[in-house]
Design an enzyme around this catalytic site. Structure first.
Site, PDB file in Angstrom:
ATOM      1  N   MET A  32       0.821  -1.206   0.000  1.00 19.87           N
ATOM      2  CA  MET A  32       0.000   0.000   0.000  1.00 19.87           C
ATOM      3  C   MET A  32       0.854   1.254   0.000  1.00 19.87           C
ATOM      4  O   MET A  32       1.790   1.377   0.770  1.00 19.87           O
ATOM      5  CB  MET A  32      -0.862  -0.042   1.259  1.00 19.87           C
ATOM      6  CG  MET A  32      -1.683   1.150   1.556  1.00 19.87           C
ATOM      7  SD  MET A  32      -2.751   0.750   2.968  1.00 19.87           S
ATOM      8  CE  MET A  32      -1.944   1.613   4.283  1.00 19.87           C
ATOM      9  N   SER A  38       3.416  -6.650   2.086  1.00 15.99           N
ATOM     10  CA  SER A  38       2.267  -6.088   2.777  1.00 15.99           C
ATOM     11  C   SER A  38       0.987  -6.616   2.132  1.00 15.99           C
ATOM     12  O   SER A  38       0.879  -7.824   1.903  1.00 15.99           O
ATOM     13  CB  SER A  38       2.381  -4.555   2.716  1.00 15.99           C
ATOM     14  OG  SER A  38       1.483  -3.949   3.591  1.00 15.99           O
ATOM     15  N   GLN A  39       0.037  -5.735   1.791  1.00 18.29           N
ATOM     16  CA  GLN A  39      -1.206  -6.263   1.231  1.00 18.29           C
ATOM     17  C   GLN A  39      -0.939  -7.046  -0.054  1.00 18.29           C
ATOM     18  O   GLN A  39      -1.697  -7.959  -0.400  1.00 18.29           O
ATOM     19  CB  GLN A  39      -2.234  -5.153   1.003  1.00 18.29           C
ATOM     20  CG  GLN A  39      -1.826  -4.107  -0.007  1.00 18.29           C
ATOM     21  CD  GLN A  39      -2.809  -2.934  -0.081  1.00 18.29           C
ATOM     22  OE1 GLN A  39      -3.625  -2.752   0.806  1.00 18.29           O
ATOM     23  NE2 GLN A  39      -2.718  -2.140  -1.136  1.00 18.29           N
ATOM     24  N   ASP A  46       4.972  -5.229  14.158  1.00 20.02           N
ATOM     25  CA  ASP A  46       4.115  -4.734  13.078  1.00 20.02           C
ATOM     26  C   ASP A  46       3.023  -3.835  13.653  1.00 20.02           C
ATOM     27  O   ASP A  46       2.292  -4.230  14.549  1.00 20.02           O
ATOM     28  CB  ASP A  46       3.482  -5.907  12.320  1.00 20.02           C
ATOM     29  CG  ASP A  46       3.004  -5.503  10.939  1.00 20.02           C
ATOM     30  OD1 ASP A  46       2.472  -4.394  10.801  1.00 20.02           O
ATOM     31  OD2 ASP A  46       3.176  -6.306  10.006  1.00 20.02           O
ATOM     32  N   HIS A  83       6.588  -2.931  10.509  1.00 16.81           N
ATOM     33  CA  HIS A  83       6.044  -3.394   9.232  1.00 16.81           C
ATOM     34  C   HIS A  83       7.008  -3.139   8.068  1.00 16.81           C
ATOM     35  O   HIS A  83       7.431  -2.000   7.842  1.00 16.81           O
ATOM     36  CB  HIS A  83       4.725  -2.678   8.978  1.00 16.81           C
ATOM     37  CG  HIS A  83       3.962  -3.223   7.813  1.00 16.81           C
ATOM     38  ND1 HIS A  83       3.459  -4.513   7.786  1.00 16.81           N
ATOM     39  CD2 HIS A  83       3.604  -2.675   6.628  1.00 16.81           C
ATOM     40  CE1 HIS A  83       2.823  -4.713   6.639  1.00 16.81           C
ATOM     41  NE2 HIS A  83       2.898  -3.620   5.922  1.00 16.81           N
TER      42      HIS A  83
END
Ligand SMILES: *[C@@H]1O[C@H](CO)[C@@H](O)[C@H](O)[C@H]1NC(C)=O
Ligand SMILES: *[C@@H]1O[C@H](CO)[C@@H](O)[C@H](O)[C@H]1NC(C)=O
Ligand SMILES: *[C@@H]1O[C@H](CO)[C@@H](O)[C@H](O)[C@H]1NC(C)=O
Length: 307
Positions: free
Chosen positions: A42, A116-117, A233, A289
């Site tokens: 993202m 990540s996503q 995270d 993260h």
């Protein structure tokens, strides 16, 4: 919209990229290297030299001769980054599938890496788009059971605030659900039934409502599936979601490890079988993260799964 500050802050934490690589000087070109597809996270975009551009370069330096494709969704870099926030994920996974099917260099199969996503999206790709097949699947901080809370949105930007407001206002309201990417993996443990009924992406990918046997069969074709969790995270809440754990239904005070979730116990998508056949791997990286060092990326990810 003002993306630039956001992009900078987000990407600068990903890698310490400025140092010169002391990696393998071997010039041996291995024609047999399995190619790699990378899906960014993202706020990032496919071609930012500070983030995914650096990852691509690092893989290329570590595995000479390898073909690395950074997915770009949309017609240009700005659109690609916007699609990290505003899109229908089902459409984007389709688009990624088409790009991969058109690429002659990927026809024998490929390893997929998602940040990540993007870690969740490459899994959706493996489940829905099996030809050519994914061989090793690598999720670096991917929210596989969703998220509940977006407490640390990078920087104090307009876009982050508006997404947080939208999600607070109603992640499951059609308008938000259909257009905001993060809503599509928003998983409210206090209202599982709303999540199952209204979510248009994650609940389908996790076979929570209807059971799509193809998803499971495709995931079971993987050779390896690596799940990276970051110990501190602050983006993926709860962080155990990156290892397929999640809040116990009805609570936000208890997080079940993967092996106590229905997803695993009922083996809805095949992770239990993958686990039992030693193809599911877990890695903890100390840090926030996506704070993964070049060394860890090379030693624990590239050398082990992309060679
Ligand atoms: C299951 O998933 C496959 C791959 O995405 C799709 O082609 C098929 O239509 C799905 N089946 C059902 C019943 O949804
Ligand atoms: C769950 O969400 C539905 C709407 O989708 C709502 O009707 C219901 O009251 C909610 N239940 C709880 C316990 O909040
Ligand atoms: C479940 O996983 C945890 C680690 O997350 C482990 O300690 C425990 O033994 C596992 N339980 C079963 C029944 O496999």
């Amino acid at each position: 919209m003002r993306f630039s500050i956001f992009l900078l802050i987000f990407t600068s934490c990903i890698l310490g990229v400025s140092g010169k690589s002391k990696l393998s000087k071997s010039l041996r070109i291995q024609a047999t290297n399995v190619p790699v597809v990378v899906w960014h996270g993202m706020g990032d975009s496919c071609c930012n030299p500070l983030s995914m551009g650096a990852v691509k370069k690092l893989i290329e330096e570590t595995v000479p001769g390898i073909y690395v494709k950074n997915l770009m969704l949309g017609d240009n870099v700005v659109a690609d980054m916007e699609h990290g926030f505003f899109a229908n994920m089902n459409d984007l996974v389709d688009e990624a599938c088409q790009q991969i099917q058109k690429d002659p260099q990927l026809q024998g199969g490929y390893h997929a890496v998602g940040f990540s996503q993007g870690g969740l999206f490459v899994r959706a790709l493996a489940q829905r788009c099996s030809n050519p097949p994914v061989k090793n699947l690598i999720s670096i901080g991917g929210p596989h059971q969703g998220i509940f809370g977006l407490p640390y949105c990078i920087g104090d930007t307009v876009i982050c605030d508006s997404i947080r407001h939208l999600l607070d206002w109603g992640a499951y309201i059609g308008l938000v659900q259909n257009h905001v990417v993060q809503a599509q993996y928003w998983h409210d443990p206090l209202n599982e039934s709303a999540y199952q009924k209204k979510n248009i992406f994650l609940s389908d990918v996790n076979n929570e409502v209807t059971l799509n046997a193809t998803y499971k069969a495709n995931l079971l074709r993987l050779k390896n599936f690596l799940l990276v969790l970051f110990s501190d995270d602050e983006m993926v809440v709860p962080k155990e979601s990156t290892w397929f754990g999640y809040y116990k239904p009805g609570t936000v005070s208890e997080v079940l490890p993967m092996n106590q979730t229905d997803l695993f116990l009922q083996d809805k998508i095949g992770i239990k079988k993958l686990y039992e056949s030693n193809r599911l791997h877990f890695l903890t990286v100390k840090g926030r993260h996506l704070q993964i060092s070049r060394e860890v990326l090379v030693n624990e990810v590239i050398n082990k799964y992309l060679k």
